[in-house]
Design a protein around this motif. Structure first.
Motif, PDB file in Angstrom:
ATOM      1  N   TRP A  38       0.908  -1.023   0.175  1.00 38.59           N
ATOM      2  CA  TRP A  38      -0.075   0.052   0.040  1.00 38.59           C
ATOM      3  C   TRP A  38       1.008   1.110   0.239  1.00 38.59           C
ATOM      4  CZ3 TRP A  38      -0.517   3.677   4.037  1.00 38.59           C
ATOM      5  CH2 TRP A  38      -1.646   4.427   3.932  1.00 38.59           C
ATOM      6  N   VAL A  39       0.408   2.369  -0.682  1.00 36.42           N
ATOM      7  CA  VAL A  39       1.083   3.497  -0.889  1.00 36.42           C
ATOM      8  C   VAL A  39       0.412   4.544  -0.104  1.00 36.42           C
ATOM      9  CG1 VAL A  39       2.317   5.209  -2.621  1.00 36.42           C
ATOM     10  CG2 VAL A  39       2.840   2.673  -2.930  1.00 36.42           C
ATOM     11  N   SER A  40      -0.650   4.935  -0.572  1.00 32.90           N
ATOM     12  CA  SER A  40      -1.522   5.978  -0.370  1.00 32.90           C
ATOM     13  C   SER A  40      -3.056   5.759  -0.695  1.00 32.90           C
ATOM     14  CB  SER A  40      -1.232   7.190  -1.122  1.00 32.90           C
ATOM     15  OG  SER A  40      -1.739   8.516  -0.577  1.00 32.90           O
ATOM     16  N   THR A  41      -3.983   6.531   0.125  1.00 35.22           N
ATOM     17  CA  THR A  41      -5.320   6.258  -0.068  1.00 35.22           C
ATOM     18  C   THR A  41      -5.855   7.893  -0.021  1.00 35.22           C
ATOM     19  OG1 THR A  41      -5.809   4.053   0.590  1.00 35.22           O
ATOM     20  CG2 THR A  41      -7.521   5.660   0.774  1.00 35.22           C
ATOM     21  N   ILE A  42      -6.764   8.095  -0.818  1.00 37.69           N
ATOM     22  CA  ILE A  42      -7.766   9.391  -0.548  1.00 37.69           C
ATOM     23  C   ILE A  42      -9.205   9.037  -0.461  1.00 37.69           C
ATOM     24  CG2 ILE A  42      -7.702   9.764  -3.245  1.00 37.69           C
ATOM     25  CD1 ILE A  42      -7.667  12.887  -2.325  1.00 37.69           C
ATOM     26  N   ARG A  43      -9.789   9.490   0.742  1.00 38.79           N
ATOM     27  CA  ARG A  43     -11.144   8.778   0.836  1.00 38.79           C
ATOM     28  C   ARG A  43     -12.037   9.814  -0.020  1.00 38.79           C
ATOM     29  NH1 ARG A  43     -11.284   5.527   5.459  1.00 38.79           N
ATOM     30  NH2 ARG A  43     -13.536   5.998   5.531  1.00 38.79           N
ATOM     31  N   ASN A  44     -13.477   9.399  -0.231  1.00 41.57           N
ATOM     32  CA  ASN A  44     -14.336  10.163  -0.806  1.00 41.57           C
ATOM     33  C   ASN A  44     -14.854  11.086   0.201  1.00 41.57           C
ATOM     34  OD1 ASN A  44     -15.139   7.854   0.599  1.00 41.57           O
ATOM     35  ND2 ASN A  44     -17.381   8.034  -0.435  1.00 41.57           N
ATOM     36  N   GLY A  45     -15.795  11.660  -0.132  1.00 40.64           N
ATOM     37  CA  GLY A  45     -16.384  12.711   0.834  1.00 40.64           C
ATOM     38  C   GLY A  45     -15.371  13.602   1.260  1.00 40.64           C
ATOM     39  N   GLY A  46     -14.903  13.980   2.360  1.00 36.72           N
ATOM     40  CA  GLY A  46     -13.899  14.939   2.911  1.00 36.72           C
ATOM     41  C   GLY A  46     -12.574  14.859   1.943  1.00 36.72           C
ATOM     42  N   GLY A  47     -12.142  13.829   1.442  1.00 35.61           N
ATOM     43  CA  GLY A  47     -10.972  13.766   0.634  1.00 35.61           C
ATOM     44  C   GLY A  47      -9.662  13.479   1.562  1.00 35.61           C
ATOM     45  N   SER A  48      -9.828  12.931   2.876  1.00 39.63           N
ATOM     46  CA  SER A  48      -8.644  12.897   3.604  1.00 39.63           C
ATOM     47  C   SER A  48      -7.820  11.979   2.955  1.00 39.63           C
ATOM     48  CB  SER A  48      -9.156  12.239   5.021  1.00 39.63           C
ATOM     49  OG  SER A  48      -9.968  13.109   5.648  1.00 39.63           O
ATOM     50  N   TYR A 104      -4.087   9.673   3.219  1.00 39.53           N
ATOM     51  CA  TYR A 104      -3.163   8.768   3.960  1.00 39.53           C
ATOM     52  C   TYR A 104      -1.966   8.483   3.078  1.00 39.53           C
ATOM     53  CZ  TYR A 104      -7.595   8.956   6.621  1.00 39.53           C
ATOM     54  OH  TYR A 104      -8.772   9.400   7.333  1.00 39.53           O
ATOM     55  N   TYR A 105      -0.864   8.100   3.959  1.00 36.28           N
ATOM     56  CA  TYR A 105       0.413   7.735   3.157  1.00 36.28           C
ATOM     57  C   TYR A 105       1.194   6.613   4.017  1.00 36.28           C
ATOM     58  CZ  TYR A 105      -0.496  11.855   0.515  1.00 36.28           C
ATOM     59  OH  TYR A 105      -1.144  12.897  -0.219  1.00 36.28           O
ATOM     60  N   ALA A 106       1.884   5.879   3.062  1.00 41.33           N
ATOM     61  CA  ALA A 106       2.760   4.843   3.799  1.00 41.33           C
ATOM     62  C   ALA A 106       4.063   5.647   4.246  1.00 41.33           C
ATOM     63  CB  ALA A 106       3.241   3.869   2.718  1.00 41.33           C
ATOM     64  N   ASP A 107       4.671   5.446   5.419  1.00 44.57           N
ATOM     65  CA  ASP A 107       5.691   6.284   5.845  1.00 44.57           C
ATOM     66  C   ASP A 107       6.822   6.157   4.761  1.00 44.57           C
ATOM     67  OD1 ASP A 107       5.570   4.912   9.370  1.00 44.57           O
ATOM     68  OD2 ASP A 107       4.497   6.478   8.249  1.00 44.57           O
ATOM     69  N   SER A 108       6.997   5.223   3.913  1.00 35.68           N
ATOM     70  CA  SER A 108       8.090   5.381   3.224  1.00 35.68           C
ATOM     71  C   SER A 108       7.842   6.361   1.982  1.00 35.68           C
ATOM     72  CB  SER A 108       8.209   4.061   2.415  1.00 35.68           C
ATOM     73  OG  SER A 108       6.900   3.338   1.674  1.00 35.68           O
ATOM     74  N   VAL A 109       6.754   6.750   1.902  1.00 31.62           N
ATOM     75  CA  VAL A 109       6.405   7.727   0.930  1.00 31.62           C
ATOM     76  C   VAL A 109       6.164   9.349   1.385  1.00 31.62           C
ATOM     77  CG1 VAL A 109       5.975   6.139  -0.917  1.00 31.62           C
ATOM     78  CG2 VAL A 109       4.063   7.266   0.432  1.00 31.62           C
ATOM     79  N   SER A 137      -8.717  -0.627   7.719  1.00 28.72           N
ATOM     80  CA  SER A 137      -8.467  -1.826   6.612  1.00 28.72           C
ATOM     81  C   SER A 137      -8.098  -1.053   5.487  1.00 28.72           C
ATOM     82  CB  SER A 137      -9.735  -2.591   6.105  1.00 28.72           C
ATOM     83  OG  SER A 137     -10.816  -1.589   5.768  1.00 28.72           O
ATOM     84  N   MET A 138      -7.655   0.416   5.546  1.00 32.71           N
ATOM     85  CA  MET A 138      -7.012   1.141   4.292  1.00 32.71           C
ATOM     86  C   MET A 138      -5.962   0.486   3.794  1.00 32.71           C
ATOM     87  SD  MET A 138      -6.867   5.036   4.658  1.00 32.71           S
ATOM     88  CE  MET A 138      -8.344   5.136   5.451  1.00 32.71           C
ATOM     89  N   ARG A 139      -4.924   0.030   4.514  1.00 37.42           N
ATOM     90  CA  ARG A 139      -3.939  -0.650   4.009  1.00 37.42           C
ATOM     91  C   ARG A 139      -3.990  -1.842   3.266  1.00 37.42           C
ATOM     92  NH1 ARG A 139       0.827   2.069   7.036  1.00 37.42           N
ATOM     93  NH2 ARG A 139      -0.076   3.745   7.887  1.00 37.42           N
TER      94      ARG A 139
END
Length: 124
Positions: free
Chosen positions: A46-56, A58-63, A104-106
């Motif tokens: 996993w590298v990153s996720t952008i949520r729907n709605g508010g668009g929060s 999240y990133y893996a520490d490595s990136v 469960s995002m990752r």
């Protein structure tokens, strides 16, 4: 339902690339979008996720601090801006859609549709 990832290529260490993920057959804004990467012979990471709605985001520490995920719902497209690239960023990058809960995002299993992948090679 289709996700089309593009933008990969060969770049020198310290360089930058922007990956795109174009969605068709569904409304991008209704889903979280994630980027994963995979080196042959290794597990998908996993590298990153952008949520729907508010668009929060999240990133893996490595990136973290080098990569930026974003989305343009009007264009049904998500992006991954990658700066200060390192050799260890070399991988096939995949975008995926889902509605993961925070815990469960990752997890790749939290995403139900995947793009075909685009190869990023960081080398001098």
């Amino acid at each position: 339902v289709q996700l089309q990832a593009s933008g990969g290529g060969l770049v020198q260490p310290g360089g930058a690339l922007r990956l795109s993920c174009v969605a068709s057959g569904f409304t991008l804004g209704h889903y979280a979008i994630a980027w994963f990467r995979q080196v042959p012979g290794k597990e998908r990471e996993w590298v990153s996720t952008i949520r729907n709605g508010g668009g929060s985001t999240y990133y893996a520490d490595s990136v973290k601090g080098r990569f930026t995920i974003s989305r343009n719902n009007g264009q049904n497209t998500a992006y991954l801006q990658m700066n200060s690239l390192k050799a260890e960023d070399t991988a096939i990058y995949y975008c995926a859609r889902g509605r993961p809960i925070l815990s469960s995002m990752r997890n790749s299993g939290a995403y139900d549709s995947w793009g075909q992948g685009t190869l990023v090679t960081v080398s001098s």
